[in-house]
Every structure is written in structure tokens, then in C-alpha cells.
Design a protein around this motif. Structure first.
Motif, short mmCIF file in Angstrom:
data_model
loop_
_atom_site.label_atom_id
_atom_site.label_comp_id
_atom_site.label_asym_id
_atom_site.label_seq_id
_atom_site.Cartn_x
_atom_site.Cartn_y
_atom_site.Cartn_z
N CYS A 1 62.70 -40.70 6.30
CA CYS A 1 62.48 -41.10 7.70
C CYS A 1 63.31 -42.33 7.97
N GLY A 2 64.40 -42.18 8.74
CA GLY A 2 65.31 -43.29 8.95
C GLY A 2 65.88 -43.74 7.62
N SER A 3 65.72 -45.04 7.33
CA SER A 3 66.21 -45.56 6.05
C SER A 3 65.16 -45.52 4.96
N SER A 4 63.95 -44.99 5.28
CA SER A 4 62.88 -44.90 4.28
C SER A 4 62.96 -43.57 3.55
N LYS A 5 62.74 -43.63 2.25
CA LYS A 5 62.77 -42.41 1.45
C LYS A 5 61.68 -42.49 0.38
N PHE A 6 60.87 -41.43 0.29
CA PHE A 6 59.81 -41.34 -0.72
C PHE A 6 59.99 -40.05 -1.51
N THR A 7 59.78 -40.15 -2.80
CA THR A 7 59.79 -38.98 -3.66
C THR A 7 58.42 -38.86 -4.32
N LEU A 8 57.73 -37.76 -4.01
CA LEU A 8 56.34 -37.59 -4.45
C LEU A 8 56.22 -36.42 -5.41
N PRO A 9 55.42 -36.58 -6.46
CA PRO A 9 55.18 -35.43 -7.35
C PRO A 9 54.34 -34.38 -6.65
N THR A 10 54.62 -33.13 -6.89
CA THR A 10 53.83 -32.04 -6.31
C THR A 10 52.85 -31.49 -7.35
N MET A 11 51.83 -30.82 -6.84
CA MET A 11 50.85 -30.14 -7.68
C MET A 11 51.06 -28.64 -7.55
N PRO A 12 50.62 -27.84 -8.54
CA PRO A 12 50.87 -26.39 -8.48
C PRO A 12 50.13 -25.73 -7.32
N VAL A 13 50.90 -25.17 -6.39
CA VAL A 13 50.32 -24.49 -5.22
C VAL A 13 49.47 -23.31 -5.63
N GLU A 14 49.85 -22.63 -6.72
CA GLU A 14 49.13 -21.43 -7.14
C GLU A 14 47.71 -21.75 -7.62
N ASP A 15 47.44 -23.01 -7.94
CA ASP A 15 46.09 -23.40 -8.38
C ASP A 15 45.19 -23.79 -7.21
N TYR A 16 45.77 -23.85 -6.01
CA TYR A 16 45.00 -24.30 -4.85
C TYR A 16 44.19 -23.12 -4.29
N PRO A 17 42.90 -23.33 -3.95
CA PRO A 17 42.08 -22.21 -3.45
C PRO A 17 42.53 -21.73 -2.08
N ALA A 18 42.32 -20.44 -1.84
CA ALA A 18 42.64 -19.87 -0.53
C ALA A 18 41.68 -20.42 0.52
N LEU A 19 42.23 -20.87 1.64
CA LEU A 19 41.39 -21.43 2.70
C LEU A 19 40.60 -20.33 3.40
N PRO A 20 39.35 -20.62 3.78
CA PRO A 20 38.56 -19.61 4.49
C PRO A 20 39.12 -19.36 5.88
N LYS A 21 38.95 -18.14 6.36
CA LYS A 21 39.36 -17.82 7.72
C LYS A 21 38.25 -18.21 8.69
N LEU A 22 38.65 -18.53 9.91
CA LEU A 22 37.66 -18.86 10.92
C LEU A 22 36.77 -17.65 11.19
N PRO A 23 35.45 -17.85 11.24
CA PRO A 23 34.55 -16.73 11.56
C PRO A 23 34.74 -16.25 13.00
N GLU A 24 33.95 -15.28 13.38
CA GLU A 24 34.03 -14.71 14.72
C GLU A 24 33.57 -15.73 15.75
N LEU A 25 34.24 -15.76 16.90
CA LEU A 25 33.92 -16.70 17.97
C LEU A 25 32.50 -16.48 18.49
N SER A 26 31.73 -17.57 18.55
CA SER A 26 30.36 -17.50 19.07
C SER A 26 30.24 -18.06 20.47
N GLY A 27 31.11 -19.02 20.83
CA GLY A 27 31.05 -19.59 22.17
C GLY A 27 31.88 -20.86 22.23
N THR A 28 31.86 -21.51 23.40
CA THR A 28 32.64 -22.73 23.61
C THR A 28 31.77 -23.81 24.25
N VAL A 29 32.16 -25.07 24.00
CA VAL A 29 31.48 -26.21 24.61
C VAL A 29 32.52 -27.20 25.09
N ASN A 30 32.14 -28.02 26.05
CA ASN A 30 33.02 -29.10 26.49
C ASN A 30 33.13 -30.13 25.37
#
Length: 375
Positions: free
Chosen positions: A99-128
Motif C-alpha cells: 500500500c503506497g510505500s508500505s509493504k508487509f509479508t505475512l505467513p499463510t496458513m493451510p487453506v485446506e485445513d480451514y472449515p467450510a463456512l455454513p450457508k445462510l439459512p432460509e429467509l424468515s423475515g426482515t427488520v429495520n
């Protein structure tokens, strides 16, 4: 993987997702934030098997892909970056952020070990979104924090037609409020228990997004999901067992007293300065006034009088100062009505309005157990 995003959008997305990261993750990968980029969109996600959060932002993508990095570190970095476009690329097992003149190098973790995220359930309604945030904040003050009693750490949500009722209790106080919502199916009824802290944080974060979509899946592994704009979150429901809270609210009353809310809050704060731990703030009501007092064994004593419109018998009662202040702060009206049965039974706080001559302006009820008074 290589892409570019706007810095402010990135910082907002990472901050939203990082708020749900576990303090003590059972697995190292659960401390990470997952970055998934496709042709024109970056999805920022976190999941700890209980709560999942996601936010999508626009991205200029050269190469699609996924990367998993330390969530809290990424949140700290993105918050501190200059207001310039941010470029990401993967170099082997490292994520490079520029970002501009800033640079970061970060170690990554194995994506294959990450759990699958749950899908949003069926819509029940809406609120303000703004009304939902207000209602949740005023009810959640009564939720318990003792994890050994999980059902008391939740916020109960019930629906009947277009009316949604929210309730919470920790055995010493109870807060209940109603609001309107738009059910997806006119005949559906909902009775769920949602972790109060998660719901409070989510409602506050989604305020200002217009409408919040509420999605629900029943069953042993029930989920509830909330979506506002490009933000989505899900959480597992608590065991639905909850005290029959409507029966706890007294149907009769010995006396009522109307007071100016802010004046009462300030007076309670002042006299409570000398309160020892476990010392109640005492309120002695008679015709036209209430005397507040605290008799602390080590710190001294204090008293103060305020005008009060009393209807019914004189009464003397005492409350835990912080619980009392929590209820007064949640009332949300210039005037508060206190309803009493006896000095040893729960009192009820509710909002009133001087313009409507003491009529309740909404459904809020804050029931608080009294404390034993000296003598």
C-alpha cells in the motif's frame, strides 16, 4: 492470487470479520481470516464452528484464489495503512500486502485445513436495522454472563405475526421489548434463543444498513443468520429452554411513581459513590418526593431527594445500583414509571411521557429484584 482493493473498504471488511475471531481458538487456523477473491469481488471471512462472519467488497482481480492469514494481525495492519489502494499477491507460503510505500509479508496458513463456512439459512423475515439495534441493546442489558448457565446468556426472540418480542434475564432482572418486523411467511412463529453478546454486537454493527434479513434453520444444529448490505453473519442457537418470562411480570401493583429519568440516573450515580459492594441504593417514596440514600459501612453515607409523582401507598425499597442504572439507561424516555407490589417483590420500570400524561410510550419493561434493606 493477485488483486487490488480500496483501503477503507478493506479495513471495514477486516474489522467486521475480526470482531468474531475467538480469543482462544481451539485450532490455529481458526485464528485466521480467509481471503477469497474471484473476478470482481473479495470475500473476507471468519468461522470458529459457532459464529461465522463474511463481508464482500469490490476488487480488481488479476488472479483468483484464496489465502488464510492471522486475523488480528491483518486487522491491525489494514487499520494503520495509508489511504491508498492496497495490492495483495501470494508468493509461495507468504501473502504480500503493498500500500503506497508500505509493504508487509505475512505467513499463510493451510487453506485446506480451514472449515467450510455454513450457508445462510432460509429467509424468515426482515427488520429495520436501526430499530433492531435499539431494541436489542435495551434488552441485552439484562442477559446473564455466567457461562455455566448458558440459557441465561441468551436473548429470547419470539414472533407472532408482525410482532417480534425480545427478552433476556439473569435471574435478578428481566428486560422485555416488542417491535414490528416483516415475516417472510405470514403464519410462521419463531421461538429461539440467541447468544446475547453476539446478537448485541451484530445488531450494533448492522445499524444504518436499512434492513436486516433474518434467516433461520431449526433442528438440533439450528442456525440464525443476519444480513445487512454486504455483511453476513451466522451463529448456532442456544438450547431454546427459557424461563416463562411473561409470568414474571406482576399483574397487580401497590403503587406507581413517575420521575424524570435523567435526574434519577444522576442522583443514583452520586449516592452510589459511597456504596460498598453488595450495598443497595434505598428509595423511600412518599407524596411528592423520593429520598435516595446509601449507607456504606466503610465509605460513609449519602442521600438526595427528587420530585416524584406517587400514586398509591408509600413504599421503601432498595436495588443493586448498577442493575438499577442499567434499567434506567435502557428506558429511552424523558420520564420513567416505577411500579411496585411490595418492597420485597420485583419492581417494574417502563418509559412514560409527560406529553401523554403518563401513558406508556412503548412496550419496554425492565423488572428488577429488590435487595434486602438494613433493619
Amino acid at each position: 492470487m493477485k488483486f487490488q482493493v480500496e483501503r477503507q473498504a478493506l479495513a471495514d471488511a477486516v474489522a467486521w470479520v475480526a470482531r468474531s475471531l475467538p480469543q482462544r481458538p481451539p485450532m490455529p487456523v481458526l485464528s485466521g481470516i480467509l481471503l477469497s477473491v474471484d473476478s470482481d469481488e473479495l470475500t473476507v471471512s471468519s468461522f470458529d464452528y459457532e459464529v461465522s462472519t463474511q463481508m464482500r467488497i469490490e476488487a480488481n482481480t488479476d488472479t483468483a484464489g484464496k489465502a488464510l492469514v492471522s486475523g488480528r494481525l491483518l486487522a491491525d495492519i489494514t487499520k494503520a495503512l495509508p489511504n491508498r489502494p492496497v495490492e495483495f499477491s501470494v508468493d509461495g507460503s507468504r501473502l504480500v500486502l503493498t500500500c503506497g510505500s508500505s509493504k508487509f509479508t505475512l505467513p499463510t496458513m493451510p487453506v485446506e485445513d480451514y472449515p467450510a463456512l455454513p450457508k445462510l439459512p432460509e429467509l424468515s423475515g426482515t427488520v429495520n436495522s436501526d430499530e433492531f439495534a435499539r431494541v436489542v441493546s435495551t434488552v441485552a442489558v439484562a442477559a446473564g454472563r455466567d457461562e455455566t448457565l448458558p440459557m441465561l446468556t441468551g436473548l429470547r426472540i419470539e414472533t407472532d405475526g408482525e410482532t417480534m418480542t425480545l427478552a433476556a434475564t439473569d435471574r435478578y432482572r428481566l428486560a422485555v421489548r416488542e417491535m414490528t418486523w416483516k415475516p417472510a411467511s405470514p403464519g410462521q412463529k419463531i421461538e429461539v434463543l440467541v447468544p446475547a453478546k453476539m446478537l448485541s454486537d451484530t445488531a450494533k454493527a448492522l445499524a444504518g444498513s436499512g434492513e436486516i434479513q433474518i434467516s433461520l434453520s431449526a433442528g438440533a444444529d439450528g442456525l440464525i443468520g443476519f444480513s445487512g448490505g454486504d455483511r453476513h453473519t451466522t451463529t448456532r442457537l442456544l438450547d431454546p429452554e427459557f424461563p416463562p418470562f411473561r409470568k414474571l411480570i406482576p399483574s397487580d401493583q401497590l403503587a406507581t411513581a413517575d420521575l424524570q429519568t435523567q435526574d434519577l440516573i444522576e442522583a443514583v450515580r452520586r449516592v452510589a459513590l459511597v456504596a460498598d459492594r453488595g450495598t443497595p441504593v434505598q428509595l423511600a417514596f412518599d407524596d411528592g418526593s423520593v429520598k435516595l440514600s446509601v449507607a456504606g459501612e466503610d465509605e460513609g453515607s449519602a442521600e438526595e431527594s427528587l420530585p416524584a409523582q406517587l400514586s398509591g401507598d408509600d413504599i421503601r425499597i432498595g436495588f443493586n445500583p448498577q442493575y438499577f442504572l442499567d434499567g434506567l439507561g435502557a428506558v429511552g424516555a424523558d420520564s420513567v414509571r416505577m411500579s411496585f407490589v411490595t418492597s420485597t417483590k420485583p419492581a417494574v420500570l417502563s418509559p412514560t411521557s409527560s406529553e401523554s400524561e403518563g401513558e406508556a410510550v412503548d412496550s419496554y419493561r425492565y423488572l428488577i429484584m429488590p435487595m434486602r434493606l438494613p433493619g
